[in-house]
Design a protein around this motif. Sequence first.
Motif, PDB file in Angstrom:
ATOM      1  N   MET A 153     -10.463  14.236 -19.990  1.00 47.57           N
ATOM      2  CA  MET A 153      -9.459  15.239 -19.631  1.00 47.57           C
ATOM      3  C   MET A 153      -9.092  16.059 -20.871  1.00 47.57           C
ATOM      4  SD  MET A 153      -5.660  14.695 -17.975  1.00 47.57           S
ATOM      5  CE  MET A 153      -6.376  14.241 -16.386  1.00 47.57           C
ATOM      6  N   VAL A 166      -7.513  23.584 -15.966  1.00 42.36           N
ATOM      7  CA  VAL A 166      -7.466  23.135 -14.574  1.00 42.36           C
ATOM      8  C   VAL A 166      -8.867  22.721 -14.145  1.00 42.36           C
ATOM      9  CG1 VAL A 166      -6.958  23.776 -12.207  1.00 42.36           C
ATOM     10  CG2 VAL A 166      -5.551  24.679 -14.059  1.00 42.36           C
ATOM     11  N   GLY A 167      -9.026  21.422 -13.839  1.00 38.99           N
ATOM     12  CA  GLY A 167     -10.304  20.928 -13.346  1.00 38.99           C
ATOM     13  C   GLY A 167     -10.288  20.771 -11.837  1.00 38.99           C
ATOM     14  N   GLY A 168     -11.155  19.890 -11.328  1.00 35.89           N
ATOM     15  CA  GLY A 168     -11.225  19.676  -9.887  1.00 35.89           C
ATOM     16  C   GLY A 168      -9.920  19.159  -9.307  1.00 35.89           C
ATOM     17  N   TRP A 169      -9.287  18.205  -9.994  1.00 30.46           N
ATOM     18  CA  TRP A 169      -8.005  17.682  -9.524  1.00 30.46           C
ATOM     19  C   TRP A 169      -6.942  18.778  -9.536  1.00 30.46           C
ATOM     20  CZ3 TRP A 169      -5.507  14.421  -6.761  1.00 30.46           C
ATOM     21  CH2 TRP A 169      -4.152  14.182  -6.960  1.00 30.46           C
ATOM     22  N   GLY A 170      -7.011  19.648 -10.529  1.00 30.02           N
ATOM     23  CA  GLY A 170      -6.050  20.745 -10.612  1.00 30.02           C
ATOM     24  C   GLY A 170      -6.130  21.677  -9.420  1.00 30.02           C
ATOM     25  N   VAL A 223      -7.051  20.774  -6.417  1.00 30.81           N
ATOM     26  CA  VAL A 223      -6.499  20.038  -5.272  1.00 30.81           C
ATOM     27  C   VAL A 223      -4.982  20.153  -5.247  1.00 30.81           C
ATOM     28  CG1 VAL A 223      -6.167  17.754  -4.249  1.00 30.81           C
ATOM     29  CG2 VAL A 223      -8.430  18.422  -5.110  1.00 30.81           C
ATOM     30  N   VAL A 224      -4.336  19.894  -6.384  1.00 26.34           N
ATOM     31  CA  VAL A 224      -2.873  19.944  -6.409  1.00 26.34           C
ATOM     32  C   VAL A 224      -2.372  21.372  -6.286  1.00 26.34           C
ATOM     33  CG1 VAL A 224      -2.647  17.795  -7.716  1.00 26.34           C
ATOM     34  CG2 VAL A 224      -2.753  19.974  -8.953  1.00 26.34           C
ATOM     35  N   THR A 225      -3.178  22.340  -6.711  1.00 17.70           N
ATOM     36  CA  THR A 225      -2.780  23.736  -6.529  1.00 17.70           C
ATOM     37  C   THR A 225      -2.691  24.072  -5.057  1.00 17.70           C
ATOM     38  OG1 THR A 225      -3.760  24.429  -8.640  1.00 17.70           O
ATOM     39  CG2 THR A 225      -3.405  26.132  -6.985  1.00 17.70           C
ATOM     40  N   HIS A 278      -1.462  19.363 -12.376  1.00 18.46           N
ATOM     41  CA  HIS A 278      -2.874  19.508 -12.761  1.00 18.46           C
ATOM     42  C   HIS A 278      -3.194  18.655 -13.983  1.00 18.46           C
ATOM     43  CE1 HIS A 278      -0.608  22.200 -15.314  1.00 18.46           C
ATOM     44  NE2 HIS A 278      -1.663  22.400 -16.092  1.00 18.46           N
ATOM     45  N   HIS A 279      -2.151  18.215 -14.680  1.00 18.83           N
ATOM     46  CA  HIS A 279      -2.273  17.354 -15.851  1.00 18.83           C
ATOM     47  C   HIS A 279      -1.117  16.357 -15.785  1.00 18.83           C
ATOM     48  CE1 HIS A 279      -2.152  16.108 -20.082  1.00 18.83           C
ATOM     49  NE2 HIS A 279      -3.393  16.553 -20.189  1.00 18.83           N
TER      50      HIS A 279
END
Length: 272
Positions: free
Chosen positions: A1, A140-144, A146-148, A212-213
Motif C-alpha cells: 500500500m 487510490v487503488g482497487g479498494w479505493g 470500491v469505497v468511493t 481509501h486508506h
Amino acid sequence: MTPFPWAAWGANLAITAVAVLMLAVAGYAIGVRRGRHDGADVLWGLGFVLVALVTAVSATVLDPAGPAWRRWLVVLLVALWGGRLAWHIARRNRGRGEDRRYVELLARSPGTAFRKVYLTQCAVMWLVSLPVQVAAYGAVGGWGLVVTVAGVLVWAVGFGFETVGDAQLARFTADPANRGAVLDTGLWRFTRHPNYFGDACVWWGLGILALHHPAGLVGLVGVAAITVNLVRGTGAALLERDIAGRRPGYADYVRRTSGFLPLPPRAPHRAG
C-alpha cells in the motif's frame, strides 16, 4: 500500500483551520452589520464548501501524485449538499425575525456572539470536515474505487432523504391550515427527523469515501461528531425540547414515530 502523505495532510489541516477562522470573523462582521446572527446557519453549509475547495487546491500543490478526479468529486458532493442547505435555510429565514435560539443565547451572554456562535461553529465545522480533508490525499487503488462507489451511494441516499424531507416540511408549513399541526406523512411518517437522518447519511457517505486508506479512520471522528450532534446536540434533541408545548399533537407523534432512524410507525396507543 502506498504510504499516506501525512506531512502534506497536516499542512492542509493548518490551512483549512485558518480558512474557517477567517470565515468566523467574516460571518460575525456580517451579523453585527445586519443586527442579527441567524446568518450563521447559512454559513454552516457554505463553510464546508469552502473547506472542500481549499483542500482540493492545497492537495493539488502538496500531494500532486494523488488523483485529481477524486478531489473534485468530493468538492462536487460537498458543494451540492452545502449549497442546497444554505439556500434552503436562507429561503426559510427570509421575512422572519431573528432565530429564537440566538435571541436566548445573546440575552444570557450579550457580546459573546463571536465566541459562542461563529468561532464554536467553525471549530466544529473543521472537525466534522476531517473526512473531506482525508479523501483528497493519498493514492487510490482497487479498494479505493470500491469505497468511493459505496460512499457516493450512501451520500446519495442521505442527500435525497434530506432534500425530500425539507421540501415536504416547507409545503406543510406554508399552508395556513396546518398552523399548530404536526407533519406525519411522507418521510415524516417514518422518522421525526428525516432531514437530520439524511444529513447523517451524507456524512457517513463522505466518511466511507475517505477510507481509501487506513488514514481515513481519522475522518470517522468527524462523522461521529456530526452524528452525535444531530441526535443529541443542537439537532433533534434541541428541537424537541419545547415543541410539544407548541404543537398539541406532538406527544402522540413521538409515541408512534421513530426519533431518528426511519422505521415503520408504531400502532397508536389505545386507552382502556
